[in-house]
Write an enzyme that holds these catalytic residues in place. Structure first.
Site, PDB file in Angstrom:
ATOM      1  N   GLU A  63       0.660  -0.880  -0.122  1.00 17.87           N
ATOM      2  CA  GLU A  63      -0.228  -0.132   0.080  1.00 17.87           C
ATOM      3  C   GLU A  63       1.172   1.048   0.117  1.00 17.87           C
ATOM      4  O   GLU A  63       0.668   1.818  -0.837  1.00 17.87           O
ATOM      5  CB  GLU A  63      -0.881   0.033   1.070  1.00 17.87           C
ATOM      6  CG  GLU A  63      -2.166  -1.721   1.162  1.00 17.87           C
ATOM      7  CD  GLU A  63      -3.186  -0.670   0.322  1.00 17.87           C
ATOM      8  OE1 GLU A  63      -3.572   0.457   0.078  1.00 17.87           O
ATOM      9  OE2 GLU A  63      -3.267  -1.723  -0.901  1.00 17.87           O
TER      10      GLU A  63
ATOM     11  N   HIS B 173       2.414 -10.946  17.020  1.00 20.48           N
ATOM     12  CA  HIS B 173       3.081 -11.939  17.705  1.00 20.48           C
ATOM     13  C   HIS B 173       4.239 -12.125  17.324  1.00 20.48           C
ATOM     14  O   HIS B 173       5.819 -12.498  17.771  1.00 20.48           O
ATOM     15  CB  HIS B 173       2.245 -13.002  16.846  1.00 20.48           C
ATOM     16  CG  HIS B 173       2.797 -14.689  17.268  1.00 20.48           C
ATOM     17  ND1 HIS B 173       3.713 -15.414  16.874  1.00 20.48           N
ATOM     18  CD2 HIS B 173       2.589 -15.171  18.538  1.00 20.48           C
ATOM     19  CE1 HIS B 173       4.132 -16.445  17.735  1.00 20.48           C
ATOM     20  NE2 HIS B 173       3.347 -16.302  18.847  1.00 20.48           N
TER      21      HIS B 173
ATOM     22  N   LYS C   6       7.829 -13.159  26.852  1.00 24.12           N
ATOM     23  CA  LYS C   6       8.532 -12.373  25.542  1.00 24.12           C
ATOM     24  C   LYS C   6       7.800 -10.881  26.597  1.00 24.12           C
ATOM     25  O   LYS C   6       8.540 -10.035  25.101  1.00 24.12           O
ATOM     26  CB  LYS C   6       6.805 -12.569  24.825  1.00 24.12           C
ATOM     27  CG  LYS C   6       6.672 -13.219  23.554  1.00 24.12           C
ATOM     28  CD  LYS C   6       4.898 -13.877  23.119  1.00 24.12           C
ATOM     29  CE  LYS C   6       5.128 -15.273  22.708  1.00 24.12           C
ATOM     30  NZ  LYS C   6       4.062 -15.326  21.756  1.00 24.12           N
TER      31      LYS C   6
END
Length: 346
Positions: A115, A266, A307
């Site tokens: 885009e 993620h 994480k």
């Protein structure tokens, strides 16, 4: 109440001319998502303060560092965003950050790459959420929320990118070049040669753009068509997962800013698991956790996976990123840069 507890108080418009700096500062004590916005400002300020510190000499000579890695900072800032945000006017905010080297690693989807280039070839228009899909289809217009993208833009994109794919294949055959998604995006940024482009500046400033789902969009359509017109181009994903995880493992400190969910969220969080978690984290999305999706998961769930560090103070703002992120940038990156200009450090 514990000593030092904040009291709820908003902005007083009786104070004369509106002071937008004070208005945004008042969010911190306004409650609900306004308070989360204020906490997000504080979290990003921590990233920037850490980033301003000198890099320890031993970090510059890390075993993991490779020639294509850029200049290491004392806080590696990962910025992730979904494709619809590049379709929107948030593209200009992201370009500002990349142009001025305020972030170190970008992660997006295929749409978040294509885009940007398509906007260099033809405009995206404002429309309405309620426009009829059937009528738009008859007119060759695609709807992205309340944005409109003519089919002709994709035709121009195909005409622009196919000769570049031919050149990539030729270099693969004659020079043994190994093409990864990040190297292809850098090459496209070079070829577009347009200062409006996010990825032109990523190429110029050697900021890696990771896109493990490169085929999930018009770019994938173009690769599919090219595989019949001029077969043989190979894209190596393994080299890019090494590159992505290496950025996290090299980081002296790690800050993550993620707009939206899905793959980009993620991918950044998982890479930071390789270093036992990010030090600073800000999520901006509208996802809810009741369905167990990673997109809707709160930062606390990422802490359980390693994480995000258990000592961190992560923030999630439940909001449309097009409303919130420009204000976050205004209160953090832009003010930080202005202050450095004033004191002569830039």
């Amino acid at each position: 109440m514990p000593e030092g507890s904040l009291t709820v108080r908003g902005y007083d418009f009786n104070n004369g001319d509106v002071d937008y700096r004070a208005l945004l500062a008042s969010y911190r004590t306004s409650g609900f998502q306004a308070t989360n916005f204020g906490l997000a400002v504080e979290e990003i300020e921590k990233m920037l303060k850490a980033r301003d510190q000198p890099v320890p000499p031993e970090a510059q000579n890390s075993y993991f560092k490779e020639p294509e890695d850029g200049q290491l900072t004392n806080c590696t800032i990962f910025l992730g965003y979904t494709s619809n945000l590049i379709s929107s006017g948030l593209r200009e905010t992201i370009r500002y950050l990349v142009q001025n080297r305020m972030v170190d690693v970008l992660v997006t989807s295929a749409g978040g790459v294509e885009e940007d280039f398509i906007k260099c070839l033809g405009p995206t228009y404002l429309g309405d959420f309620a426009l009829s899909g059937r009528e738009l289809r008859k007119k060759g217009i695609n709807r992205i929320g309340n944005l409109l993208m003519p089919n002709d833009n994709y035709c121009m994109f195909e005409q622009w990118i196919m000769p570049i794919f031919d050149q990539l294949l030729e270099e693969q055959k004659t020079m043994g070049t190994v093409w990864t998604p990040s190297r292809i995006i850098a090459r496209l940024g070079k070829e577009i040669n347009n200062e409006d482009s996010v990825y032109y500046w990523a190429y110029k400033n050697n900021i890696p753009v990771l896109c493990p789902a490169l085929t999930d969009g018009s770019l994938g359509d173009m690769l599919y068509i090219h595989s019949y017109k001029n077969p043989g181009l190979v894209v190596d994903l393994v080299q890019d997962i090494k590159r992505m995880n290496r950025q996290a493992m090299l980081a002296v400190n790690s800050g993550i800013i993620i707009l939206g969910g899905g793959m980009v969220k993620h991918h950044i969080c998982n890479a930071n698991m390789m270093r036992n978690g990010a030090d600073y984290s800000v999520f901006v999305n509208t996802g809810q956790e009741f369905d167990g999706s990673d997109a809707g998961a709160r930062p606390d769930e990422a802490i359980s996976w390693g994480k995000i560090k258990s000592t961190a103070t992560p923030v999630k703002v439940y909001a449309d990123a097009t409303l919130v992120f420009p204000l976050l940038v205004a209160e953090t990156f832009a003010r930080h840069t202005a202050a450095k200009h004033c004191n002569g450090s830039l």
